[in-house]
Design a protein around this motif. Structure first.
Motif, PDB file in Angstrom:
ATOM      1  N   GLU A 155       0.821  -1.205   0.000  1.00 57.62           N
ATOM      2  CA  GLU A 155       0.000   0.000   0.000  1.00 57.62           C
ATOM      3  C   GLU A 155       0.861   1.263   0.000  1.00 57.62           C
ATOM      4  O   GLU A 155       0.593   2.199  -0.738  1.00 57.62           O
ATOM      5  N   SER A 156       1.914   1.270   0.799  1.00 60.40           N
ATOM      6  CA  SER A 156       2.776   2.446   0.835  1.00 60.40           C
ATOM      7  C   SER A 156       3.565   2.593  -0.463  1.00 60.40           C
ATOM      8  O   SER A 156       3.806   3.701  -0.923  1.00 60.40           O
ATOM      9  N   GLU A 207       2.471   1.657  -3.413  1.00 62.46           N
ATOM     10  CA  GLU A 207       1.500   2.149  -4.386  1.00 62.46           C
ATOM     11  C   GLU A 207       1.258   3.644  -4.209  1.00 62.46           C
ATOM     12  O   GLU A 207       1.180   4.391  -5.182  1.00 62.46           O
ATOM     13  N   GLN A 208       1.187   4.088  -2.956  1.00 60.46           N
ATOM     14  CA  GLN A 208       0.982   5.511  -2.674  1.00 60.46           C
ATOM     15  C   GLN A 208       2.184   6.332  -3.151  1.00 60.46           C
ATOM     16  O   GLN A 208       2.012   7.405  -3.733  1.00 60.46           O
TER      17      GLN A 208
END
Length: 115
Positions: A40-41, A43-44
């Motif tokens: 998730e990080s 992707e961010q």
């Protein structure tokens, strides 16, 4: 005499830092992160990098608008009788340059919020 006291054998033989064997295990920090949090990080971060790259075109739009109006002033100075025709070309050039800048911003916002 004072310097001689500082360089005694006791002061020189004393270690300045603690050896690694005496480090407490509670002082060592471990990083516990799950793969989902890492994904998730990542992707961010990729979204922020992509949006930053997409907004580079806004600088080109600003340079284009400056060139259009600079050419308008130069055209007025060379031939004042073509004022209306030069102004219509200037408005067209401004609109196209501004549209390209807005397209870049639109793509950046789509990368950040729609993906």
């Amino acid at each position: 005499m004072f310097a001689a006291r500082l360089c005694t054998r006791v002061a020189v033989a004393r270690p300045l830092i603690q050896p690694l064997a005496t480090v407490q295990p509670t002082m060592v920090r471990t990083l516990h992160s799950t793969p989902a949090v890492m994904d998730e990080s990542l992707e961010q971060a990729a979204k922020f990098i992509g949006a930053g790259c997409a907004t580079v075109g806004v600088a080109g739009s600003g340079a284009g608008i400056g060139t259009v109006f600079g050419s308008l002033v130069e055209g007025y100075a060379r031939n004042p009788s073509l004022k209306t025709q030069l102004f219509s070309y200037c408005v067209l050039g401004f609109a196209l340059s501004e549209a390209m800048g807005l397209f870049c911003l639109m793509i950046a916002f789509m990368i950040l919020f729609a993906l």
